[in-house]
Enzyme design. Structure first.
Site, PDB file in Angstrom:
ATOM      1  N   TYR A   1       0.838  -1.211   0.000  1.00 52.33           N
ATOM      2  CA  TYR A   1       0.000   0.000   0.000  1.00 52.33           C
ATOM      3  C   TYR A   1       0.870   1.256   0.000  1.00 52.33           C
ATOM      4  O   TYR A   1       1.107   1.851   1.049  1.00 52.33           O
ATOM      5  CB  TYR A   1      -0.910   0.010   1.225  1.00 52.33           C
TER       6      TYR A   1
ATOM      7  N   ASN B   1      -7.503   6.594   3.689  1.00 51.55           N
ATOM      8  CA  ASN B   1      -8.344   7.478   4.496  1.00 51.55           C
ATOM      9  C   ASN B   1      -8.420   7.089   5.976  1.00 51.55           C
ATOM     10  O   ASN B   1      -7.914   7.804   6.844  1.00 51.55           O
ATOM     11  CB  ASN B   1      -9.728   7.475   3.821  1.00 51.55           C
ATOM     12  N   TRP B   2      -9.021   5.942   6.287  1.00 49.81           N
ATOM     13  CA  TRP B   2      -9.225   5.658   7.725  1.00 49.81           C
ATOM     14  C   TRP B   2      -7.939   5.188   8.386  1.00 49.81           C
ATOM     15  O   TRP B   2      -7.773   5.357   9.590  1.00 49.81           O
ATOM     16  CB  TRP B   2     -10.439   4.764   7.976  1.00 49.81           C
ATOM     17  N   ASP B   3      -7.010   4.659   7.603  1.00 48.95           N
ATOM     18  CA  ASP B   3      -5.684   4.358   8.161  1.00 48.95           C
ATOM     19  C   ASP B   3      -5.068   5.627   8.738  1.00 48.95           C
ATOM     20  O   ASP B   3      -4.563   5.647   9.863  1.00 48.95           O
ATOM     21  CB  ASP B   3      -4.734   3.832   7.077  1.00 48.95           C
TER      22      ASP B   3
ATOM     23  N   TYR C   1       0.752  -0.854  -7.068  1.00 46.42           N
ATOM     24  CA  TYR C   1      -0.607  -1.060  -6.574  1.00 46.42           C
ATOM     25  C   TYR C   1      -1.602  -1.057  -7.730  1.00 46.42           C
ATOM     26  O   TYR C   1      -1.512  -0.243  -8.648  1.00 46.42           O
ATOM     27  CB  TYR C   1      -0.964   0.060  -5.577  1.00 46.42           C
TER      28      TYR C   1
ATOM     29  N   GLN D   1     -14.350   5.808   2.483  1.00 42.84           N
ATOM     30  CA  GLN D   1     -14.024   4.793   3.496  1.00 42.84           C
ATOM     31  C   GLN D   1     -14.675   5.191   4.819  1.00 42.84           C
ATOM     32  O   GLN D   1     -15.219   6.287   4.936  1.00 42.84           O
ATOM     33  CB  GLN D   1     -12.489   4.693   3.660  1.00 42.84           C
TER      34      GLN D   1
ATOM     35  N   GLY E   1     -14.091  -0.748   4.337  1.00 43.39           N
ATOM     36  CA  GLY E   1     -12.828  -0.983   5.031  1.00 43.39           C
ATOM     37  C   GLY E   1     -12.638  -2.452   5.363  1.00 43.39           C
ATOM     38  O   GLY E   1     -11.540  -2.900   5.626  1.00 43.39           O
TER      39      GLY E   1
ATOM     40  N   ASP F   1     -12.881  -5.082   3.332  1.00 46.22           N
ATOM     41  CA  ASP F   1     -13.022  -5.278   1.898  1.00 46.22           C
ATOM     42  C   ASP F   1     -13.613  -6.611   1.444  1.00 46.22           C
ATOM     43  O   ASP F   1     -14.436  -6.661   0.557  1.00 46.22           O
ATOM     44  CB  ASP F   1     -11.657  -5.120   1.219  1.00 46.22           C
TER      45      ASP F   1
ATOM     46  N   GLU G   1      -0.424  -6.874   9.317  1.00 48.49           N
ATOM     47  CA  GLU G   1      -1.663  -6.258   8.838  1.00 48.49           C
ATOM     48  C   GLU G   1      -2.862  -6.909   9.536  1.00 48.49           C
ATOM     49  O   GLU G   1      -3.787  -6.239   9.974  1.00 48.49           O
ATOM     50  CB  GLU G   1      -1.777  -6.425   7.318  1.00 48.49           C
TER      51      GLU G   1
HETATM   52  C1  GLC Z   1      -7.094  -2.979   2.970  1.00 48.43           C
HETATM   53  C2  GLC Z   1      -8.115  -2.914   4.087  1.00 48.43           C
HETATM   54  C3  GLC Z   1      -8.559  -1.481   4.288  1.00 48.43           C
HETATM   55  C4  GLC Z   1      -7.343  -0.600   4.529  1.00 48.43           C
HETATM   56  C5  GLC Z   1      -6.270  -0.781   3.456  1.00 48.43           C
HETATM   57  C6  GLC Z   1      -4.957  -0.108   3.794  1.00 48.43           C
HETATM   58  O1  GLC Z   1      -7.635  -2.582   1.755  1.00 48.43           O
HETATM   59  O2  GLC Z   1      -9.201  -3.748   3.830  1.00 48.43           O
HETATM   60  O3  GLC Z   1      -9.455  -1.381   5.352  1.00 48.43           O
HETATM   61  O4  GLC Z   1      -7.719   0.731   4.602  1.00 48.43           O
HETATM   62  O5  GLC Z   1      -5.986  -2.155   3.289  1.00 48.43           O
HETATM   63  O6  GLC Z   1      -4.478  -0.568   5.019  1.00 48.43           O
END
Ligand code: GLC
Length: 426
Positions: free
Chosen positions: A33, A38-40, A85, A105, A165, A167, A396
């Protein structure tokens, strides 16, 4: 844990955050990644704040600098070029000044900003940064209810599994059957170069992820049209709970900062959301479950998304029932909280969101349970999380039966949550 071990664990977590820090935003992990999620970022800011408050505010400011004019905050910001990615900007084609994805997200920013504010040592800085973020987060919340709750039910739908989130959850399987795969342009996945394919989504699922993306792209990413045009519209209790909690927290923060209109609007959203959440309760499962808006029915799938409502102000009886259900599930796993009920035939201990434990989810559930007076269960979840990192590092996600580390390694938000678990209580 003895205090030396605590200090050492925190030092290791900080090392992971520093490694993934790009200056004004943090990547979730190298390789898998390489951009801002966003939520990370919002949850990572909580970890950053323990050693650099200004940097923590910047993490969230950077995300909101890429908010769309309609209020949406995208799920990925592609700050730099990287071919590591898929799907990258050349697939999304959202036409933004800095490339972003075209979906959103979980809206955890409101919660994160309030927590940063409440804990801030530098109050002057906190007031300045929170005041600037307030109207932006409010606009995002308004966007959700306008675009994803067209009938004013009080609950919003996601239109792509990646928005949740979670997924690859079993929650999406039935609704996903309805998503076609014809016309999907040829592509090469990158995730399986970085992680074991047996821990990742299948090809059939990936085709559907991409079909939806192409479909929305074909509608010009016009959010006024996407919800109704999507064959996938699912009301996820976890997603809604995070939004409701953020709305309530934003209301409190706005109150403190004298922003009456923002406070009132968000208070109203939170109250309506909590009342509407009742419709997702399942007595049979002792938890909340998803609602498939296209099929018009509840989804028979007991996932961790149905525990997350404890993060919002749900009735005490519901929180107690969820604590009891987690207790029951804990009897079937060595580590909690598995992302799916291990008693379900579809449970998969190693595959992405179909069984494994995620520390971010644990953090939100433990926070909600503690606030609802279930501190023992909250403590068990915290301990299980700390056991996992002690045994398996900052992965993760983790196998709830064996504790094996899965997916990417040296993972940012896992490290941030560990700092939170160890230091955040004060
Ligand atoms: C995966 C997870 C998602 C997260 C991303 C980056 O796609 O499902 O929730 O934001 O990884 O960590």
């Amino acid at each position: 844990m003895i205090s030396l071990a605590i200090d050492e664990t925190i030092a290791r977590a900080v090392e992971v955050l520093r490694e993934n820090d790009q200056g004004t935003y943090t990547i979730p992990t190298k390789g898998l990644y390489p951009f801002q999620w966003n939520w990370d970022s919002c949850l990572t800011a909580l970890g950053l704040a323990h050693y650099d408050e200004a940097r923590a505010w910047t993490e969230i400011d950077t995300l909101f600098a890429h908010q769309w004019p309609d209020g949406m905050v995208p799920h990925i910001v592609f700050h730099v070029w990287s071919d590591g990615y898929f799907p990258g900007p050349e697939v999304w084609r959202t036409n933004r000044p800095t490339a972003t994805s075209g979906i959103t997200q979980p809206a955890v920013a409101g919660f994160a900003v309030r927590r940063l504010f409440d804990r801030a040592k530098d109050k002057t800085l906190a007031v300045e940064r929170a005041r600037a973020l307030l109207p932006k987060i409010d606009a995002w919340h308004r966007w959700f209810y306008e675009n994803r709750d067209p009938n004013g039910e009080g609950l919003v739908a996601i239109i792509h599994p990646w928005e949740s989130g979670r997924d690859n959850s079993i929650d999406w399987d039935d609704a996903f059957e309805r998503v076609p795969t014809e016309g999907v342009e040829p592509y090469t996945r990158r995730d399986i170069l970085h992680a074991d394919p047996a821990h990742r989504p299948t090809k059939a699922q990936y085709d559907r992820y991409i079909w939806l993306l192409q479909h929305f792209r074909g509608l010009g990413w016009d959010n006024a049209r996407l919800h109704d045009a999507s064959p996938f519209q699912v009301v996820d209790p976890g997603f809604n709970a995070i939004l409701i909690r953020s709305a309530a927290d934003l209301a409190d923060l706005a109150e403190t900062l004298g922003e009456k209109d923002i406070a009132n609007a968000n208070r109203a959203r939170a109250e309506k959301g909590v009342a509407a959440m009742e419709r997702l309760w399942s007595d049979a499962h002792g938890q909340y479950i998803c609602f498939d808006r296209v099929a018009g029915k509840l989804v028979d799938s007991a996932s961790v998304g149905g525990f997350l409502p404890v993060f919002a102000a749900i009735p005490e009886s519901r929180a107690a029932a969820i604590a009891a259900t987690i207790e029951r599930i804990a009897g079937k796993a060595h580590y909690i909280v598995p992302s799916h009920d291990p008693g379900d035939a579809r449970f998969d201990a190693k595959r992405y969101w179909r069984g494994p434990v995620w520390l971010v989810v644990n953090y939100m559930i433990a926070d909600g349970l503690a606030a609802a007076g279930h501190s023992q269960m909250a403590q068990r979840i915290t301990q299980s999380s700390l056991d996992l990192i002690a045994e398996s590092g900052f992965a993760e996600y983790y196998d709830p039966l064996s504790g094996e580390p899965l997916g990417g390694s040296r993972f940012t938000w896992t490290a941030a949550m560990v700092i939170e678990f160890l230091k955040g209580r004060g």
